[in-house]
Design a protein around this motif. Sequence first.
Motif, PDB file in Angstrom:
ATOM      1  N   ALA A  15      34.911  41.714  47.049  1.00  0.00           N
ATOM      2  CA  ALA A  15      34.150  41.496  48.284  1.00  0.00           C
ATOM      3  C   ALA A  15      32.658  41.441  48.045  1.00  0.00           C
ATOM      4  N   GLY A  16      32.236  41.538  46.781  1.00  0.00           N
ATOM      5  CA  GLY A  16      30.809  41.439  46.486  1.00  0.00           C
ATOM      6  C   GLY A  16      30.111  42.774  46.642  1.00  0.00           C
ATOM      7  N   LEU A  17      28.812  42.770  46.486  1.00  0.00           N
ATOM      8  CA  LEU A  17      28.033  43.999  46.582  1.00  0.00           C
ATOM      9  C   LEU A  17      27.621  44.200  48.034  1.00  0.00           C
ATOM     10  N   LEU A  18      28.576  44.616  48.848  1.00  0.00           N
ATOM     11  CA  LEU A  18      28.334  44.704  50.282  1.00  0.00           C
ATOM     12  C   LEU A  18      27.761  46.056  50.692  1.00  0.00           C
ATOM     13  N   GLN A  22      27.101  49.035  45.298  1.00  0.00           N
ATOM     14  CA  GLN A  22      28.464  49.489  45.053  1.00  0.00           C
ATOM     15  C   GLN A  22      29.473  48.355  45.213  1.00  0.00           C
ATOM     16  N   PRO A  23      30.143  47.977  44.119  1.00  0.00           N
ATOM     17  CA  PRO A  23      31.179  46.939  44.236  1.00  0.00           C
ATOM     18  C   PRO A  23      32.339  47.414  45.113  1.00  0.00           C
ATOM     19  N   ILE A  24      32.938  46.477  45.806  1.00  0.00           N
ATOM     20  CA  ILE A  24      34.083  46.771  46.657  1.00  0.00           C
ATOM     21  C   ILE A  24      35.210  45.814  46.278  1.00  0.00           C
ATOM     22  N   THR A  48      32.154  45.654  33.404  1.00  0.00           N
ATOM     23  CA  THR A  48      31.058  44.687  33.339  1.00  0.00           C
ATOM     24  C   THR A  48      30.238  44.579  34.620  1.00  0.00           C
ATOM     25  N   VAL A  49      30.832  44.778  35.793  1.00  0.00           N
ATOM     26  CA  VAL A  49      30.121  44.623  37.064  1.00  0.00           C
ATOM     27  C   VAL A  49      29.629  45.987  37.532  1.00  0.00           C
TER      28      VAL A  49
END
Length: 367
Positions: A15-18, A22-24, A48-49
């Motif tokens: 869902a991207g860095l929303l 914090q990645p979701i 990696t992310v």
Amino acid sequence: MQQQKCYVIPGLLNAGLLNGNQPIYIFILNQIQDMKEVSLKMNSYLQTVNAFHPYTWVICNQQTLQLEISEVKQFLNQFCKNIPLQQFQRIDKLIIISDTIQLQQLINVIPSAWSTILTNKIHLVLRLNQLINHNIELTQYQVEFLSRINNTYQEEIPFYGRDISEYPLANTGVPECLEAILQYYDRHDDYLKKQGVFRISGSVQQEQKLIQQFQIRNYSVIDDYDPDVVSTVFKNLLCQLKKPIFPFEMYDILKETQINTSKEKLLEMFQVFFAYMPEVNRKTTKRIAELLFHVADYESENLMGLNNLSIVFAPCFLRPEQTNLSDLQGAKIVVHHFNLLVQNVEFFLQEFRINRNSIPQKVQHLI
């Protein structure tokens, strides 16, 4: 920031860095076709992310399908075998979306190796729209997407990283998203006088929100965003095109030319390339060059003359297909020549009168 693909593989949605940095990750269990593949991909992303940041998991089925505790148990047990324990220690929240599962049931199915790590991080949500209570604000477009996907879905096309011809075009012949940005600056001429314009990056979170609106072609919201956010989207869109606006070969040729090459020779070279470029590339170049030339008029206020603007924007238009040391050494020359291009863009775009048959063979084979 490079935008992450919406879908990685069936069943795993990034869902991207929303939520700040914090990645979701959203797992749609009924979509998972290969659990091992999903877990390996997830493990790769965790390394990696934003590898040192906490992250959030959301587990659900398609919105129209109920999620049962047996599905969650099977998923967690299989995932436990493929994800290192230290990666689970970074989990901030494990959110389950279901109106048929009880919280105690979830706690009971957590694999024993994770129980001490996850027990206090589990959250139960009844509906997708309730994720906002956990600082996860899915757009209506994302909710609809989660509702309609099926086993034969096509991967969502990310906003960044397309070919310029893949974006919807405005009546001007320029991609709609770029036209919206250019008109934004037309309306807000005062932004162009801001010191360091185009050099300051905007909020990552706001960038992602603006991108989401651009994805659904909602450009009217652009005036609600800070100019640094708009400029960040502007530069990232150009820099991350699948193929740069000017062909890769153009960079290779320019880096080999001398910095004191005559203006006439460079103009002729540029004109040859413009003759071979697609129309959308030419029109986009003209519109952006006009903007940069206008920005330079305010150099006394923004400290961004054509030289500084060329340093910022040359990599957005010209880049090598594969970077090596000679490319880095030639970058200064390319910036110098890009500056000349901006100053003389009208000359390059004069009806493209050049005849391909009249172009010397030495030049033709380079294009």
